[in-house]
Design an enzyme around this catalytic site. Structure first.
Site, PDB file in Angstrom:
ATOM      1  N   ARG A 112    -103.974 -84.739  79.380  1.00  0.00           N
ATOM      2  CA  ARG A 112    -105.264 -84.756  79.078  1.00  0.00           C
ATOM      3  C   ARG A 112    -106.229 -83.677  79.775  1.00  0.00           C
ATOM      4  O   ARG A 112    -105.660 -82.955  80.567  1.00  0.00           O
ATOM      5  CB  ARG A 112    -105.834 -86.343  79.491  1.00  0.00           C
ATOM      6  N   CYS A 116    -110.356 -76.393  76.244  1.00  0.00           N
ATOM      7  CA  CYS A 116    -111.294 -75.192  76.436  1.00  0.00           C
ATOM      8  C   CYS A 116    -112.584 -75.618  76.125  1.00  0.00           C
ATOM      9  O   CYS A 116    -113.123 -76.182  75.102  1.00  0.00           O
ATOM     10  CB  CYS A 116    -110.825 -74.343  75.353  1.00  0.00           C
ATOM     11  N   GLU A 151    -114.121 -87.508  83.672  1.00  0.00           N
ATOM     12  CA  GLU A 151    -113.792 -86.646  84.751  1.00  0.00           C
ATOM     13  C   GLU A 151    -113.743 -84.997  84.371  1.00  0.00           C
ATOM     14  O   GLU A 151    -112.549 -84.539  84.490  1.00  0.00           O
ATOM     15  CB  GLU A 151    -112.635 -87.036  85.334  1.00  0.00           C
ATOM     16  N   CYS A 156    -110.791 -72.779  82.017  1.00  0.00           N
ATOM     17  CA  CYS A 156    -109.905 -72.116  80.929  1.00  0.00           C
ATOM     18  C   CYS A 156    -109.983 -70.639  81.007  1.00  0.00           C
ATOM     19  O   CYS A 156    -111.307 -70.118  81.150  1.00  0.00           O
ATOM     20  CB  CYS A 156    -110.370 -72.692  79.539  1.00  0.00           C
ATOM     21  N   CYS A 158    -109.163 -68.605  78.509  1.00  0.00           N
ATOM     22  CA  CYS A 158    -108.975 -67.960  77.082  1.00  0.00           C
ATOM     23  C   CYS A 158    -109.863 -66.774  76.814  1.00  0.00           C
ATOM     24  O   CYS A 158    -111.089 -66.719  77.413  1.00  0.00           O
ATOM     25  CB  CYS A 158    -108.837 -69.003  76.044  1.00  0.00           C
ATOM     26  N   CYS A 161    -113.611 -68.002  76.615  1.00  0.00           N
ATOM     27  CA  CYS A 161    -114.289 -68.106  77.827  1.00  0.00           C
ATOM     28  C   CYS A 161    -114.225 -66.672  78.496  1.00  0.00           C
ATOM     29  O   CYS A 161    -115.385 -66.684  79.042  1.00  0.00           O
ATOM     30  CB  CYS A 161    -113.272 -68.967  78.620  1.00  0.00           C
ATOM     31  N   GLU A 308    -115.248 -96.197  88.567  1.00  0.00           N
ATOM     32  CA  GLU A 308    -113.910 -96.549  88.588  1.00  0.00           C
ATOM     33  C   GLU A 308    -113.606 -96.523  90.258  1.00  0.00           C
ATOM     34  O   GLU A 308    -114.074 -96.109  91.127  1.00  0.00           O
ATOM     35  CB  GLU A 308    -113.016 -95.245  88.298  1.00  0.00           C
ATOM     36  N   GLU A 356     -99.337 -94.219  83.940  1.00  0.00           N
ATOM     37  CA  GLU A 356     -99.947 -95.239  85.021  1.00  0.00           C
ATOM     38  C   GLU A 356     -99.698 -96.670  84.741  1.00  0.00           C
ATOM     39  O   GLU A 356    -100.625 -97.552  85.102  1.00  0.00           O
ATOM     40  CB  GLU A 356    -101.741 -94.775  84.599  1.00  0.00           C
ATOM     41  N   PHE A 358     -98.002 -98.384  86.514  1.00  0.00           N
ATOM     42  CA  PHE A 358     -97.819 -98.789  87.872  1.00  0.00           C
ATOM     43  C   PHE A 358     -99.067 -98.882  88.641  1.00  0.00           C
ATOM     44  O   PHE A 358     -99.194 -99.341  89.601  1.00  0.00           O
ATOM     45  CB  PHE A 358     -96.677 -98.498  88.499  1.00  0.00           C
ATOM     46  N   HIS A 359    -100.187 -98.427  87.963  1.00  0.00           N
ATOM     47  CA  HIS A 359    -101.395 -98.248  88.721  1.00  0.00           C
ATOM     48  C   HIS A 359    -102.171 -99.650  88.646  1.00  0.00           C
ATOM     49  O   HIS A 359    -101.984-100.351  87.674  1.00  0.00           O
ATOM     50  CB  HIS A 359    -102.379 -97.443  88.078  1.00  0.00           C
TER      51      HIS A 359
HETATM   52  C1  GLA Z   1    -109.156 -91.055  87.203  1.00  0.00           C
HETATM   53  C2  GLA Z   1    -109.069 -91.150  85.892  1.00  0.00           C
HETATM   54  C3  GLA Z   1    -108.528 -92.615  85.097  1.00  0.00           C
HETATM   55  C4  GLA Z   1    -107.150 -92.687  85.914  1.00  0.00           C
HETATM   56  C5  GLA Z   1    -107.511 -92.882  87.469  1.00  0.00           C
HETATM   57  C6  GLA Z   1    -106.337 -93.594  88.178  1.00  0.00           C
HETATM   58  O1  GLA Z   1    -110.167 -91.489  87.918  1.00  0.00           O
HETATM   59  O2  GLA Z   1    -110.425 -91.008  85.332  1.00  0.00           O
HETATM   60  O3  GLA Z   1    -108.328 -92.248  83.741  1.00  0.00           O
HETATM   61  O4  GLA Z   1    -106.425 -91.954  85.620  1.00  0.00           O
HETATM   62  O5  GLA Z   1    -107.982 -91.607  87.646  1.00  0.00           O
HETATM   63  O6  GLA Z   1    -106.643 -93.689  89.525  1.00  0.00           O
HETATM   64 ZN    ZN Z   2    -111.364 -71.337  76.980  1.00  0.00          ZN
END
Ligand code: GLA
Ligand code: ZN
Length: 667
Positions: A112, A116, A151, A156, A158, A161, A308, A356, A358-359
């Protein structure tokens, strides 16, 4: 508007899209949310492949159902735009949406945050899906806030850019390569450009030794993410003008200057994953308090959202240790104390598969309420329900620490002096700590902010002075302010060009009444000694060799050779104010005592009118006082009078015992 809801938001990332094949879980989620006193859910962050399974074919029925169900249970939906991850078909059809790394290789589809930010195709696709979401859910009773992307980060390289970077540079440098060559000092190593196309992003195998280029690139990357974000929010602003917009930021992430985002979000929000332990948490708590105050100060003290946090453990540290009940609860209370109007988790329910699974989550794979973490979350939910009085409340601070992203970049990029350990974040945090331990509220602000409302401003290691900063320091002190600077202050301008005529430059030599002739670097374990106020302290890491030019010498180095006679701490009366210079990197005790003296002299009022034991921090919001025990042991606080404990409703006073990870919320 300072508040968007009458209660503290208690919720977090909720991914019903992952459970589309086992939808019975959805109803169970709602039952459990009610039980845990969850009033909000953040939905759809990574749902694009379900929202638009084929190009131009949109699939909203599932989300309609989710939104309606959440609304029927009175939940506030923080609805995400899905640009943080894209469907495979898009990458297949439009490779330009994928990021290109420094080597010039384009990433393949996967993970994820791999887009770009310049790509016109990606901008068009995100604007389109966002428009559809806004059209579909405008006026929906559950729609509470927009969570734009996730986040923003990375960069990038490319061709799109690179082109945009050159265009940006042209604007920055008034279409003049001469100006750019001069400001970047390109005569050095014969790097004078004669064509804009000769310039490209800093690269491991290319140009990586020109600090000015690296600074420009970070500014550009910030600008590019910001303009991508602004493109994302355009349809949201147009169709849902009353719905506040945020995007979640990551601690003190340096790839983007977050301050540039602040004017374009309604609510600042961030994701908090400190290294909590099962023992003494004073250090992570102090560091986290600093970060909270960075975000709280971003919109002049307007409450922020804790978008978060984990209700238990994360999955991405080398060792993911379980934490005692109480640690996360105290962390959540700390966020609220420092200005958060929400406590949100990543994540509501653990995913069954993927990276994730096990988060930590409020709901574990067992799938019911009979877990320790679920009980912890529910108990906290009950506490948060009693905190309506703090929602929207601001904290008034009369002191500030300057913590500046551009300076952080510059102190990372230059070569020289102590290359092994610069620690800009840590240094700012240690000056912040002197106030925290005394319970004095402080703002944490960038260098381009107005100083005039503060009685005291400390700007440690302010190596880079952006345009106008020196003049504003001068004005501030002239008008009665007290400004603290340290070693390596005022060395370069915004393009990393050294000031001529002695440091601290840009006129600050006169303000501080000192000249830093040389700067020494010390290895691990080495130190000079400095006496101050009858005590002796270690001067470590970096030490300026100073001349007083009008400043009063408060302390000199007790070291021979070239340090002989060099002041170590000075104060200069300038106009109606005072400019202090601490020429070295001090140990914490010096900072505590030095700032302590100034706090007393200025009569800065602590939030808690009683002494705070070690590891116990306090912060006031509105009329509510939070006292938090991070010490890892039991602590007794001597309350100065009778208070009402907001959680229990009972009155308390005198010597009150705070158990390990305990807290008081006092009215
Ligand atoms: C980040 C992401 C979430 C997740 C958490 C895990 O903050 O935004 O999608 O991956 O970390 O700690
Ligand atoms: Zn780019």
């Amino acid at each position: 508007m300072d508040k968007y809801y009458d209660h503290i938001i208690h919720g977090g990332d909720y991914n019903p899209d992952q459970w589309i094949d086992t939808k019975e879980v959805w109803d169970e989620d709602l039952r459990l949310m009610d039980l845990a006193k969850i009033n909000s859910a953040t939905v759809g962050i990574f749902a694009w492949s379900l929202l638009e399974p084929e190009e131009g074919v949109f699939n909203f029925p599932w989300l309609n159902e989710v939104m309606d169900k959440l609304a029927s249970h009175g939940k506030k939906v923080v609805l995400a735009t899905p640009s943080g991850a894209r469907p495979p078909w898009m990458a297949q059809k439009y490779p330009e949406v994928l990021r290109v790394e420094e080597s010039g290789a384009r990433n393949e589809y996967g993970v994820r945050h791999n887009h770009c930010p310049t790509s016109p195709v990606y901008r068009e696709k995100t604007a389109r899906i966002n428009r559809r979401l806004a059209e579909r859910y405008k006026g929906h009773p559950a729609l509470f806030m927009w969570h734009v992307s996730n986040e923003y980060s990375g960069e990038c390289h490319c061709e799109l850019c690179q082109k945009a970077f050159r265009a940006w540079l042209k604007k920055e440098y008034h279409n003049s390569l001469d100006e750019l060559n001069f400001k970047w000092w390109n005569g050095f190593w014969s790097h004078r450009f004669t064509d804009w196309d000769e310039i490209s992003s800093p690269k491991y195998r290319g140009e990586n030794h020109v600090p000015a280029l690296k600074l420009a690139w970070r500014r550009f990357v910030t600008e590019q993410h910001l303009s991508f974000y602004r493109n994302e929010i355009e349809p949201l602003r147009e169709l849902t003008p009353d719905v506040p917009v945020t995007t979640n930021m990551m601690r003190l992430y340096k790839g983007i200057n977050y301050h540039k985002f602040a004017p374009y979000v309604d609510v600042v929000s961030w994701d908090n994953y400190p290294d909590w332990t099962n023992g003494d948490n004073a250090d992570p708590a102090a560091e986290t308090a600093f970060v909270h105050d960075v975000f709280r100060s971003m919109k002049d003290g307007k409450p922020f959202y804790l978008m978060e946090s984990t209700p238990s453990i994360v999955n991405h540290k080398p060792v993911n240790r379980l934490l005692k009940s109480g640690v996360q609860e105290l962390a959540a209370i700390q966020a609220v104390a420092h200005g958060a109007d929400s406590v949100q988790y990543f994540q509501w329910r653990k995913s069954r598969g993927g990276h994730e699974k096990f988060h930590g989550a409020a709901v574990d794979h067992v799938g019911n309420e009979n877990t320790r973490v679920f009980r912890d979350v529910s108990r906290l939910g009950g506490v948060l329900e009693r905190l309506d009085a703090v929602v929207g409340a601001r904290t008034e601070a009369h002191a500030a620490i300057v913590y500046d992203w551009e300076n952080a970049w510059a102190t990372e990029f230059f070569c020289g002096y102590h290359n092994a350990r610069r620690d800009y974040d840590k240094i700012c945090q240690s000056w912040y700590r002197a106030f925290l331990r005394r319970g004095i509220p402080v703002d944490v602000i960038p260098a381009d902010r107005d100083f005039s409302k503060y009685g005291l401003v400390a700007a440690p290691f302010l190596y880079l002075l952006g345009d106008g900063v020196a003049d504003r320091i001068k004005e501030y002190v002239k008008n009665g302010g007290r400004f603290i600077a340290t070693y390596l202050t005022g060395i370069v301008d915004r393009d990393d060009l050294c000031f001529r005529g002695g440091f601290p430059g840009a006129g600050l030599r006169e303000v501080f009444g000192v000249w830093a002739e040389e700067t020494d670097s010390l290895g691990e374990g080495e130190y000079n000694t400095v006496s101050f106020g009858g005590k002796t302290y270690r001067a470590e890491n970096t030490c300026d060799v100073l001349h007083a030019e009008g400043a009063r010498i408060l302390s000199a180095y007790e070291t021979a050779s070239f340090y002989a006679g060099s002041p170590a701490v000075t104060v200069n009366g300038y106009g109606k104010g005072y400019a202090y210079y601490a020429a070295f990197r001090p140990e914490q005790a010096f900072i505590d005592d030095f700032c302590g003296g100034l706090i007393d002299e200025l009569g800065l009022v602590p939030d808690a009118p009683f002494p705070l034991p070690d590891g116990v921090f306090a912060r006031k919001r509105g009329d509510v006082l939070f006292v938090m025990n991070f010490s890892g042991g039991e602590r007794t606080v001597a309350l100065d009078r009778e208070y009402r404990d907001v959680v229990s409703g009972e009155s308390c006073g005198g010597g009150t015992v705070l158990p390990e990870n305990g807290y008081l919320i006092l009215a």
